[in-house]
Motif scaffolding. Structure first.
Motif, PDB file in Angstrom:
ATOM      1  N   ARG A   2      41.164 -44.874 -33.618  1.00 19.75           N
ATOM      2  CA  ARG A   2      41.243 -43.769 -32.674  1.00 19.75           C
ATOM      3  C   ARG A   2      42.559 -43.022 -32.836  1.00 19.75           C
ATOM      4  N   PRO A   3      42.606 -41.782 -32.361  1.00 21.88           N
ATOM      5  CA  PRO A   3      43.860 -41.025 -32.421  1.00 21.88           C
ATOM      6  C   PRO A   3      44.967 -41.731 -31.635  1.00 21.88           C
ATOM      7  N   ILE A   4      46.199 -41.476 -32.022  1.00 21.15           N
ATOM      8  CA  ILE A   4      47.350 -42.058 -31.327  1.00 21.15           C
ATOM      9  C   ILE A   4      47.497 -41.378 -29.976  1.00 21.15           C
ATOM     10  N   ASN A   5      47.661 -42.188 -28.930  1.00 20.47           N
ATOM     11  CA  ASN A   5      47.826 -41.688 -27.573  1.00 20.47           C
ATOM     12  C   ASN A   5      49.249 -41.165 -27.410  1.00 20.47           C
ATOM     13  N   GLU A   6      49.399 -39.978 -26.852  1.00 20.01           N
ATOM     14  CA  GLU A   6      50.710 -39.353 -26.685  1.00 20.01           C
ATOM     15  C   GLU A   6      51.683 -40.246 -25.914  1.00 20.01           C
ATOM     16  N   ALA A   7      51.194 -41.037 -24.979  1.00 25.46           N
ATOM     17  CA  ALA A   7      52.065 -41.909 -24.183  1.00 25.46           C
ATOM     18  C   ALA A   7      52.766 -42.960 -25.045  1.00 25.46           C
ATOM     19  N   HIS A   8      52.146 -43.348 -26.155  1.00 24.16           N
ATOM     20  CA  HIS A   8      52.731 -44.384 -27.015  1.00 24.16           C
ATOM     21  C   HIS A   8      53.935 -43.887 -27.809  1.00 24.16           C
ATOM     22  N   VAL A   9      54.137 -42.584 -27.874  1.00 26.30           N
ATOM     23  CA  VAL A   9      55.282 -42.018 -28.597  1.00 26.30           C
ATOM     24  C   VAL A   9      56.005 -40.979 -27.744  1.00 26.30           C
ATOM     25  N   ALA A  10      55.931 -41.126 -26.437  1.00 23.81           N
ATOM     26  CA  ALA A  10      56.457 -40.129 -25.502  1.00 23.81           C
ATOM     27  C   ALA A  10      57.980 -40.082 -25.446  1.00 23.81           C
ATOM     28  N   GLN A  11      58.653 -41.144 -25.890  1.00 26.93           N
ATOM     29  CA  GLN A  11      60.108 -41.197 -25.812  1.00 26.93           C
ATOM     30  C   GLN A  11      60.683 -41.691 -27.135  1.00 26.93           C
ATOM     31  N   PRO A  12      61.931 -41.305 -27.440  1.00 27.15           N
ATOM     32  CA  PRO A  12      62.579 -41.856 -28.631  1.00 27.15           C
ATOM     33  C   PRO A  12      62.639 -43.382 -28.531  1.00 27.15           C
ATOM     34  N   GLY A  13      62.349 -44.049 -29.605  1.00 25.82           N
ATOM     35  CA  GLY A  13      62.377 -45.503 -29.633  1.00 25.82           C
ATOM     36  C   GLY A  13      61.006 -46.142 -29.536  1.00 25.82           C
ATOM     37  N   LEU A  14      59.999 -45.363 -29.171  1.00 24.68           N
ATOM     38  CA  LEU A  14      58.634 -45.884 -29.135  1.00 24.68           C
ATOM     39  C   LEU A  14      57.948 -45.525 -30.449  1.00 24.68           C
ATOM     40  N   ALA A  15      57.171 -46.449 -30.983  1.00 28.12           N
ATOM     41  CA  ALA A  15      56.532 -46.213 -32.274  1.00 28.12           C
ATOM     42  C   ALA A  15      55.153 -46.848 -32.334  1.00 28.12           C
ATOM     43  N   LEU A  57      45.349 -52.479 -38.971  1.00 25.18           N
ATOM     44  CA  LEU A  57      45.818 -53.035 -37.711  1.00 25.18           C
ATOM     45  C   LEU A  57      46.823 -52.049 -37.130  1.00 25.18           C
ATOM     46  N   ARG A  58      46.761 -51.818 -35.837  1.00 26.21           N
ATOM     47  CA  ARG A  58      47.707 -50.916 -35.173  1.00 26.21           C
ATOM     48  C   ARG A  58      48.398 -51.682 -34.054  1.00 26.21           C
ATOM     49  N   CYS A  59      49.724 -51.613 -34.043  1.00 27.05           N
ATOM     50  CA  CYS A  59      50.482 -52.210 -32.942  1.00 27.05           C
ATOM     51  C   CYS A  59      51.523 -51.207 -32.469  1.00 27.05           C
ATOM     52  N   TYR A  60      52.052 -51.464 -31.294  1.00 27.76           N
ATOM     53  CA  TYR A  60      52.970 -50.541 -30.640  1.00 27.76           C
ATOM     54  C   TYR A  60      54.318 -51.214 -30.469  1.00 27.76           C
TER      55      TYR A  60
END
Length: 69
Positions: A2-15, A57-60
């Protein structure tokens, strides 16, 4: 995947990390290595795309939260 959810990269340091590997064991080994260093929301399964080799595999990660040894 699925597409990447904007909340998962909303701030610097999130990947969002997407791993492509030959097999489940390898993909989970990569995830485990990442989780040993940073706060991680791990995946519990891999996916296979028809016609494509290997697994995905996708992890946050939150690289602002480095784990202490």
């Amino acid at each position: 995947m699925r597409p990447i959810n904007e909340a998962h990269v909303a701030q610097p340091g999130l990947a969002v990390v997407e791993v492509a590997a030959a097999d489940d064991q390898t993909a989970f080994a990569i995830q485990e290595a990442l989780a040993g260093r940073w706060a991680t929301a791990p995946a519990d399964s891999t996916t296979r795309a028809p016609g494509e080799p290997g697994v995905r595999l996708r992890c946050y990660l939150d690289v602002r939260q480095e784990l202490s040894s």
